[in-house]
Design an enzyme around this catalytic site. Structure first.
Site: not given
Ligand code: SF4
Length: 340
Positions: A91, A104, A111, A115, A118, A159, A190, A214-215, A289, A332
């Site tokens: 996507e 984007c 991935c 995370c 995500c 990534e 990113s 970072l989060h 999100n 995101c």
């Protein structure tokens, strides 16, 4: 057979020299590929038939197939589902801002980084993408929307620093003045925080923007939502960011998803401020999100604003990001390998 769109202009020059071609031919072919987005060598009308036939023998021009597109009713964001040549799906998202358009792009099919907030990591990673495939995400979106794209964020699935060589090739090609000619300053890469690759990227001295997912304000919390933190602790990551700034002069952006009850408290804001104090940086706060699999919730607007104020009181540059495409799962952390 090689995807010719993955060759930098220099590499194209070397390839054409083997056919006895003069150096200026590389610029001509490059422009057909990266400015006019031709799908066939036969469309290169100022290139001799002989050379076109030689190129056809050794190279192909790779194009993505649009499998689906969804348009946000709120903000006009478009999420494209593309089929790659091997049938894999990825996507990409087209975002319209007041005076410019940004795409984007994904850099891997899925991935592996895990995370927790995500959706891209839910099915793991199938493979990395090539520079040609990444370029075609931008080119195809420009063709389909008939809108000029002037910025790229490599923030979709994957990534990007795990496909390092292809990423650098992508940046070199998309910033080339004979092609799409996007300013390096309008490109953001990113990463979830791969320290050795961040240092390597710093050495390239590109003028691109580096964004760090970072989060969390400390290792303990970060390890719970980002497995990469077990390998690269925050002090090493922040040192790498400092190094990036020293080498490139580019301010680093920290992406911080605010997750209700997990990382959005006053103490978190204070810890985060201490962690990045003195670093030339910017913090992007993103109310998390919704992703079906994790159950995370964004904080109430007032909490998000209080978190922002707390960082500002510590002298940190901070914004709450205006999210686009939330109603089509195009924001995101919501991209997948299929539309669901
Ligand atoms: S946030 Fe980025 S690195 Fe982490 S799982 Fe999602 S795509 Fe991978």
């Amino acid at each position: 057979m090689i995807d010719i769109r993955g060759l930098t202009k220099e590499e194209l020059g070397e390839a054409l020299a083997i056919y006895g071609q003069k150096p200026y031919r590389a610029g001509q072919v490059f422009t057909w590929l990266h400015k006019r987005y031709v799908s066939s060598f036969d469309d290169m009308t100022d290139i001799s038939k002989d050379l076109r036939n030689r190129l056809k023998e050794d190279y192909y021009i790779y194009r993505l197939r649009e499998a689906d597109v969804q348009t946000s009713h709120k903000d006009g964001t478009k999420k494209f589902l593309f089929e790659l040549q091997d049938g894999n799906l990825i996507e990409s998202v087209f975002m319209k801002y007041r005076s410019w358009n940004t795409v984007c792009i994904s850099s891997q099919v899925g991935c592996d980084m895990g995370c927790r907030f995500c959706a891209s990591t839910v099915g793991g990673c199938v493979r990395g993408m090539t520079a040609g495939e990444m370029l075609d995400e931008v080119y195809t979106i420009e063709e389909k929307t008939k809108e000029r794209v002037s910025g790229v964020v490599v923030m979709g699935s994957g990534e990007p620093l795990l496909v390092y060589d292809e990423l650098i090739r992508f940046i070199k090609i998309i910033t080339d003045e004979s092609g799409k000619n996007i300013s390096a300053r309008n490109i953001t890469v990113s990463t979830c925080g791969l320290v050795p690759q961040i240092k390597r990227l710093a050495e390239e001295r590109l003028q691109i923007n580096l964004a760090i997912s970072l989060h969390a304000p400390d290792d303990e919390k970060r390890k719970k939502i980002m497995p990469v933190a077990k390998k690269y602790p925050l002090d090493e990551l922040i040192d790498a960011c400092r190094y990036y700034f020293e080498k490139t002069g580019r301010r680093v952006t920290f992406e911080y998803s605010l997750i209700s009850g997990i990382n959005d408290g006053k103490e978190d804001a204070a810890k985060l401020s201490r962690l990045i104090k003195g670093l030339n940086c910017h913090v992007n706060l993103i109310p998390v999100n919704p992703v079906r699999e994790n159950g995370f919730k964004p904080p109430d607007r007032r909490f998000a604003q209080a978190f922002k104020n707390a960082l500002e009181n510590f002298g940190i540059n901070v914004t709450i990001r205006r999210e686009l495409g939330g109603d089509i799962d195009g924001a995101c952390g919501q991209l997948r390998r299929k539309h669901v």
